[in-house]
Design a protein around this motif. Structure first.
Motif, PDB file in Angstrom:
ATOM      1  N   TYR A   1       0.844  -1.189   0.000  1.00 21.79           N
ATOM      2  CA  TYR A   1       0.000   0.000   0.000  1.00 21.79           C
ATOM      3  C   TYR A   1       0.883   1.244   0.000  1.00 21.79           C
ATOM      4  CZ  TYR A   1      -3.702  -3.198   1.458  1.00 21.79           C
ATOM      5  OH  TYR A   1      -4.594  -4.236   1.528  1.00 21.79           O
TER       6      TYR A   1
ATOM      7  N   ARG B   1       3.642   0.805   2.848  1.00 17.49           N
ATOM      8  CA  ARG B   1       3.355  -0.204   3.860  1.00 17.49           C
ATOM      9  C   ARG B   1       3.191  -1.554   3.220  1.00 17.49           C
ATOM     10  NH1 ARG B   1      -2.082  -0.790   6.157  1.00 17.49           N
ATOM     11  NH2 ARG B   1      -1.802  -2.783   5.138  1.00 17.49           N
TER      12      ARG B   1
ATOM     13  N   SER C   1       3.259  -6.814   7.973  1.00 23.62           N
ATOM     14  CA  SER C   1       4.597  -6.765   8.575  1.00 23.62           C
ATOM     15  C   SER C   1       4.502  -7.432   9.937  1.00 23.62           C
ATOM     16  CB  SER C   1       5.055  -5.316   8.710  1.00 23.62           C
ATOM     17  OG  SER C   1       4.997  -4.656   7.485  1.00 23.62           O
TER      18      SER C   1
ATOM     19  N   TYR D   1       1.460  -3.844  10.367  1.00 23.81           N
ATOM     20  CA  TYR D   1       1.076  -2.819   9.389  1.00 23.81           C
ATOM     21  C   TYR D   1       1.722  -1.480   9.666  1.00 23.81           C
ATOM     22  CZ  TYR D   1      -2.313  -6.520   8.835  1.00 23.81           C
ATOM     23  OH  TYR D   1      -2.898  -7.734   8.666  1.00 23.81           O
ATOM     24  N   ILE D   2       3.016  -1.441   9.776  1.00 19.34           N
ATOM     25  CA  ILE D   2       3.741  -0.215  10.072  1.00 19.34           C
ATOM     26  C   ILE D   2       4.187   0.442   8.780  1.00 19.34           C
ATOM     27  CG2 ILE D   2       5.731   0.785  11.220  1.00 19.34           C
ATOM     28  CD1 ILE D   2       3.597  -0.421  13.080  1.00 19.34           C
ATOM     29  N   PRO D   3       3.801   1.692   8.551  1.00 17.32           N
ATOM     30  CA  PRO D   3       4.246   2.383   7.340  1.00 17.32           C
ATOM     31  C   PRO D   3       5.642   2.960   7.510  1.00 17.32           C
ATOM     32  CG  PRO D   3       2.725   3.763   8.564  1.00 17.32           C
ATOM     33  CD  PRO D   3       2.833   2.471   9.310  1.00 17.32           C
TER      34      PRO D   3
ATOM     35  N   ARG E   1      -4.957   6.937  -0.696  1.00 16.59           N
ATOM     36  CA  ARG E   1      -4.359   5.613  -0.544  1.00 16.59           C
ATOM     37  C   ARG E   1      -4.400   4.890  -1.887  1.00 16.59           C
ATOM     38  NH1 ARG E   1      -8.045   3.701   2.588  1.00 16.59           N
ATOM     39  NH2 ARG E   1      -9.241   2.569   1.020  1.00 16.59           N
TER      40      ARG E   1
END
Lengths: 114, 117
Positions: B33, B95, B99, B103-105, B50
């Motif tokens: 993403y 992202r 992860s 979900y850490i950008p 997004r």
């Protein structure tokens, strides 16, 4: 519907002191992430809490610790403050909403270490 | 590790005109993403737009649209009919789909957009 809230807004501390920052997630969210944003930089991930446990951690020393409470709110603690810890600390919350699990950010706490 | 590069520290635009902010990223994943976030001087960061990598169609949200070039790993943001309220720092973020479930950008360093009346 209240969004993500953080307290305090501003904080001034002296080197070597300890600080606690607080975050309440958006209603319905169960995951809280903390970021450090130095001046002129993008946010850097510190850690994330889910189900009251640290799920993932970024490249930050152990002086940075956290906690999540049963109501999903969270605290960020920083011990032995250094001048370099001066930054905007952002809290972001998210929930299990497929597919993107977007994060909603709070207004931040501006920490100044003198 | 994924990296996100915003090569324009600052951009300026006249009110009512169009501006494009650039972002490139590095990844070996095929599904991910991409986001553009806006951080006004009041500091609260909000999601602007997004893009899911598996979608070929470029995302659009009112005056904001993206030009997603997957092969070139480029993700630019176009703001049409710029308004004074668009003045802010804009962050591009990447992202992974998962992860470790967190979900850490990963954020770029940001582009400061100045809007002239």
């Amino acid at each position: 519907d209240a969004g993500v809230t953080q307290s305090p807004t501003h904080l001034i501390k002296t080197r070597g002191q300890q600080v606690t920052l607080r975050c309440s997630p958006k209603s319905g969210h169960d995951t809280v992430s903390w970021y450090q944003q130095a001046l002129g930089q993008g946010p850097q991930f510190i850690f994330q809490y889910y189900e009251e446990e640290e799920r993932q951690r970024g490249n930050f020393p152990d002086r940075f610790s956290g906690h999540q409470f049963p109501n999903y709110s969270s605290e960020l603690n920083v011990n032995a403050l250094l001048l370099g810890d001066s930054a905007l600390y952002l809290c972001a919350s998210s929930g299990n909403i497929v597919p993107s699990y977007e994060q909603y950010f709070g207004p931040g706490t501006r920490l100044t270490v003198t | 590790a994924q990296t996100v590069t915003q090569s324009q520290p600052e951009m300026s635009v006249q009110e009512a005109e169009t501006v494009t902010l650039s972002c490139t990223y590095d990844t070996s994943e095929s599904d991910y993403y991409l986001f553009w976030y806006k951080q006004p001087p009041s500091r609260q960061m909000i999601l602007v737009i997004r893009q899911e990598a598996y979608k070929q169609q470029n995302a659009t949200e009112n005056r904001f649209s993206v030009n997603f070039q997957k092969a070139a790993k480029s993700f630019s943001l176009k703001i049409s009919d710029s308004q004074l309220g668009d003045a802010a720092m804009y962050f591009c973020a990447y992202r992974s789909p998962s992860s470790g479930g967190s979900y850490i950008p990963t954020f770029g360093r940001g582009t400061s957009l100045i809007v002239h009346p």
